[in-house]
Design a protein around this motif. Structure first.
Motif, PDB file in Angstrom:
ATOM      1  N   ASP A 201      29.026  -2.762 -12.745  1.00  0.00           N
ATOM      2  CA  ASP A 201      27.721  -2.417 -13.308  1.00  0.00           C
ATOM      3  C   ASP A 201      27.263  -1.059 -12.802  1.00  0.00           C
ATOM      4  OD1 ASP A 201      25.199  -2.361 -14.394  1.00  0.00           O
ATOM      5  OD2 ASP A 201      24.728  -4.445 -13.901  1.00  0.00           O
ATOM      6  N   LEU A 202      27.364  -0.072 -13.654  1.00  0.00           N
ATOM      7  CA  LEU A 202      26.961   1.294 -13.338  1.00  0.00           C
ATOM      8  C   LEU A 202      25.741   1.721 -14.145  1.00  0.00           C
ATOM      9  CD1 LEU A 202      30.578   2.768 -13.297  1.00  0.00           C
ATOM     10  CD2 LEU A 202      29.106   2.489 -11.303  1.00  0.00           C
ATOM     11  N   ARG A 203      24.967   0.742 -14.619  1.00  0.00           N
ATOM     12  CA  ARG A 203      23.790   1.067 -15.419  1.00  0.00           C
ATOM     13  C   ARG A 203      22.722   1.763 -14.589  1.00  0.00           C
ATOM     14  NH1 ARG A 203      22.200  -4.647 -17.700  1.00  0.00           N
ATOM     15  NH2 ARG A 203      22.940  -5.138 -15.583  1.00  0.00           N
TER      16      ARG A 203
ATOM     17  N   ILE B  17      32.780  -2.547 -18.161  1.00  0.00           N
ATOM     18  CA  ILE B  17      32.077  -1.409 -17.569  1.00  0.00           C
ATOM     19  C   ILE B  17      30.706  -1.289 -18.219  1.00  0.00           C
ATOM     20  CG2 ILE B  17      32.100   1.083 -17.146  1.00  0.00           C
ATOM     21  CD1 ILE B  17      34.305  -0.429 -15.703  1.00  0.00           C
ATOM     22  N   LEU B  18      29.651  -1.375 -17.422  1.00  0.00           N
ATOM     23  CA  LEU B  18      28.290  -1.284 -17.941  1.00  0.00           C
ATOM     24  C   LEU B  18      27.685   0.057 -17.545  1.00  0.00           C
ATOM     25  CD1 LEU B  18      26.964  -4.867 -17.066  1.00  0.00           C
ATOM     26  CD2 LEU B  18      28.133  -4.098 -19.143  1.00  0.00           C
ATOM     27  N   ALA B  19      27.116   0.752 -18.528  1.00  0.00           N
ATOM     28  CA  ALA B  19      26.416   2.012 -18.307  1.00  0.00           C
ATOM     29  C   ALA B  19      25.296   2.079 -19.335  1.00  0.00           C
ATOM     30  CB  ALA B  19      27.379   3.191 -18.429  1.00  0.00           C
ATOM     31  N   VAL B  20      24.576   3.205 -19.419  1.00  0.00           N
ATOM     32  CA  VAL B  20      23.477   3.327 -20.380  1.00  0.00           C
ATOM     33  C   VAL B  20      23.587   4.654 -21.115  1.00  0.00           C
ATOM     34  CG1 VAL B  20      21.889   1.884 -19.038  1.00  0.00           C
ATOM     35  CG2 VAL B  20      21.901   4.357 -18.695  1.00  0.00           C
ATOM     36  N   ASP B  21      23.000   4.696 -22.320  1.00  0.00           N
ATOM     37  CA  ASP B  21      22.976   5.947 -23.070  1.00  0.00           C
ATOM     38  C   ASP B  21      21.802   6.797 -22.592  1.00  0.00           C
ATOM     39  OD1 ASP B  21      20.750   5.670 -25.606  1.00  0.00           O
ATOM     40  OD2 ASP B  21      21.392   3.822 -24.632  1.00  0.00           O
ATOM     41  N   PHE B  22      22.029   8.098 -22.584  1.00  0.00           N
ATOM     42  CA  PHE B  22      21.015   9.055 -22.142  1.00  0.00           C
ATOM     43  C   PHE B  22      20.750  10.086 -23.216  1.00  0.00           C
ATOM     44  CE2 PHE B  22      19.449  10.360 -17.714  1.00  0.00           C
ATOM     45  CZ  PHE B  22      18.832   9.137 -17.534  1.00  0.00           C
TER      46      PHE B  22
ATOM     47  N   VAL C 146      25.600   5.264 -12.773  1.00  0.00           N
ATOM     48  CA  VAL C 146      24.902   5.356 -11.496  1.00  0.00           C
ATOM     49  C   VAL C 146      25.644   4.526 -10.453  1.00  0.00           C
ATOM     50  CG1 VAL C 146      22.727   4.996 -10.259  1.00  0.00           C
ATOM     51  CG2 VAL C 146      22.693   5.628 -12.681  1.00  0.00           C
ATOM     52  N   THR C 147      26.007   5.157  -9.353  1.00  0.00           N
ATOM     53  CA  THR C 147      26.673   4.436  -8.264  1.00  0.00           C
ATOM     54  C   THR C 147      25.628   3.847  -7.318  1.00  0.00           C
ATOM     55  OG1 THR C 147      26.873   6.484  -6.985  1.00  0.00           O
ATOM     56  CG2 THR C 147      28.726   5.876  -8.395  1.00  0.00           C
ATOM     57  N   HIS C 148      26.030   2.806  -6.619  1.00  0.00           N
ATOM     58  CA  HIS C 148      25.100   2.117  -5.708  1.00  0.00           C
ATOM     59  C   HIS C 148      25.878   1.260  -4.725  1.00  0.00           C
ATOM     60  CE1 HIS C 148      25.734  -1.461  -8.224  1.00  0.00           C
ATOM     61  NE2 HIS C 148      25.533  -0.679  -9.271  1.00  0.00           N
ATOM     62  N   LYS C 149      25.171   0.575  -3.838  1.00  0.00           N
ATOM     63  CA  LYS C 149      25.818  -0.135  -2.735  1.00  0.00           C
ATOM     64  C   LYS C 149      26.706  -1.287  -3.187  1.00  0.00           C
ATOM     65  CE  LYS C 149      22.503  -3.786  -1.577  1.00  0.00           C
ATOM     66  NZ  LYS C 149      23.504  -4.841  -1.795  1.00  0.00           N
ATOM     67  N   ASP C 150      26.487  -1.816  -4.376  1.00  0.00           N
ATOM     68  CA  ASP C 150      27.278  -2.945  -4.852  1.00  0.00           C
ATOM     69  C   ASP C 150      28.482  -2.509  -5.685  1.00  0.00           C
ATOM     70  OD1 ASP C 150      25.561  -4.649  -3.556  1.00  0.00           O
ATOM     71  OD2 ASP C 150      24.322  -5.042  -5.312  1.00  0.00           O
ATOM     72  N   VAL C 151      28.754  -1.213  -5.692  1.00  0.00           N
ATOM     73  CA  VAL C 151      29.955  -0.676  -6.341  1.00  0.00           C
ATOM     74  C   VAL C 151      30.775   0.026  -5.261  1.00  0.00           C
ATOM     75  CG1 VAL C 151      30.865   0.943  -8.046  1.00  0.00           C
ATOM     76  CG2 VAL C 151      28.831  -0.412  -8.580  1.00  0.00           C
ATOM     77  N   SER C 152      31.924  -0.530  -4.957  1.00  0.00           N
ATOM     78  CA  SER C 152      32.771  -0.011  -3.884  1.00  0.00           C
ATOM     79  C   SER C 152      33.667   1.119  -4.372  1.00  0.00           C
ATOM     80  CB  SER C 152      33.647  -1.138  -3.335  1.00  0.00           C
ATOM     81  OG  SER C 152      34.589  -1.549  -4.334  1.00  0.00           O
TER      82      SER C 152
END
Length: 346
Positions: free
Chosen positions: A5-7, A308-313, A321-327
């Motif tokens: 999840d990279l949303r 793979i989850l992301a969002v449109d901009f 978006v990277t974060h602590k739950d994505v290694s």
């Protein structure tokens, strides 16, 4: 297949230590000022941000809107960057709640030119609204997590001081900026009158933000929070993980930045994607998918099929978006799957 999840960094889950802190938090009624955990959080946040006082609020949007309501009056005007979160993503709350007019200026990677800000500040004329506030955003979301450096913040604040206009910082990800620059966050927040920081993004807490500024300002802001229905009772269960967010989760933001840069470099090598790794300063990567011949939404649908989850901009822009739950392993796996999707499209 594991979903990656990279949303957004808002999808982070609290750590086990945060869950334990929630369960054992010392509680009281915060509306009466009697929740010791909330009081401790507000004091800690004020100290870290270099401000006199702080106010625990439910969200970054509420923090920003309470700030606008406290700084400005109906019929006045606030200046902000055209792609700022306050203008773009807060449902026109500044006009709906505070009754203020928003005056937007174009920015370069989220930064308005100080000279243009000075020109936009209204003179005294019965035809004009009073300029009540200048709003900045650091890091800047729609500019791809761009950092506004202290010298820029100082330049804006010098203009504002000359014109006697306060400056508010939407610092939802300001700790990302501080970590990216390798400086204490106070080197950024010293150049603004008030600041909102978010605990539920990269810092990993489940809920909440803080608004910080002068004591008199926060006293007034507390009443505006109440008017908005933000007066919580035994809120220490939410403040406890926010304390850990401030004390244990800031330094690790560097891992997210490294992962974002790794992702950006790999995406830049995929034919059909346009990414400039040099613009990735923190934990946000924006890829232009126009080279695939498909829209962002179409690419997102294909990515979702690969987990793979992301969002449109934008029509052809995709945000990761990277974060602590994505290694680091997750990033490498995401790169493999994204490459497979884009290759299939080509």
């Amino acid at each position: 297949m594991k979903k990656i999840d990279l949303r957004s960094d808002t999808v982070t889950l609290p750590t086990e230590a945060m869950r334990q802190a929630m369960a054992s938090a010392e509680l009281g009624d915060d509306v009466y000022g009697e929740d010791p955990t909330v009081n401790r959080l507000e004091q800690l946040a004020a100290e870290k941000l270099g401000k006199e006082a702080a106010l625990f609020v439910t969200s970054g949007t509420q923090g920003n809107q309470v700030a606008i309501l406290t700084h400005a009056r109906a019929g006045e005007e606030i200046i902000l960057e055209a792609d700022s979160h306050i203008f773009y993503y807060e449902a026109a709350a500044a006009s709906a709640l505070a009754g203020v007019q928003t005056r937007t200026l174009p920015g370069i990677r989220g930064a308005m030119e100080p000279q243009e800000v000075e020109k936009a500040i209204r003179g005294v004329d019965i035809h004009f609204p009073r300029t009540a506030l200048i709003c900045l955003e650091n890091t800047h979301n729609r500019a791809g997590g761009a950092v506004l450096p202290p010298d820029y913040m100082r330049a804006i604040h010098e203009v504002a001081t000359r014109k006697q206009v306060p400056v508010h910082l939407d610092g939802a990800r300001v700790f990302n900026a501080a970590v990216a620059l390798g400086i204490d966050v106070k080197e950024i927040t010293r150049h603004v009158d008030t600041v909102q920081i978010c605990f539920s993004k990269g810092l990993g807490a489940p809920v909440g933000s803080v608004l910080a500024g002068p004591q008199e300002f926060i006293d007034t802001a507390r009443q505006w929070r109440k008017r908005l229905g933000g007066g919580m009772r035994q809120a220490g269960v939410l403040a406890a993980p926010a304390i850990l967010a401030l004390t244990e989760m800031v330094d690790r933001l560097a891992e997210d930045h490294d992962n974002a840069k790794r992702l950006a470099r790999a995406l830049a090598d995929i034919k059909g994607l346009q990414v400039d790794p040099q613009t990735v300063e923190t934990n946000i990567v924006i890829a232009d998918v126009s080279g695939t011949g498909k829209s962002a939404v179409e690419i997102l649908e294909l990515l979702a099929e690969e987990g793979i989850l992301a969002v449109d901009f934008g029509e052809t822009l995709v945000r990761f978006v990277t974060h602590k739950d994505v290694s680091r392993f997750d990033i490498d796996e995401a790169i493999t799957r994204i490459h497979r999707v884009i290759q299939g499209v080509a």
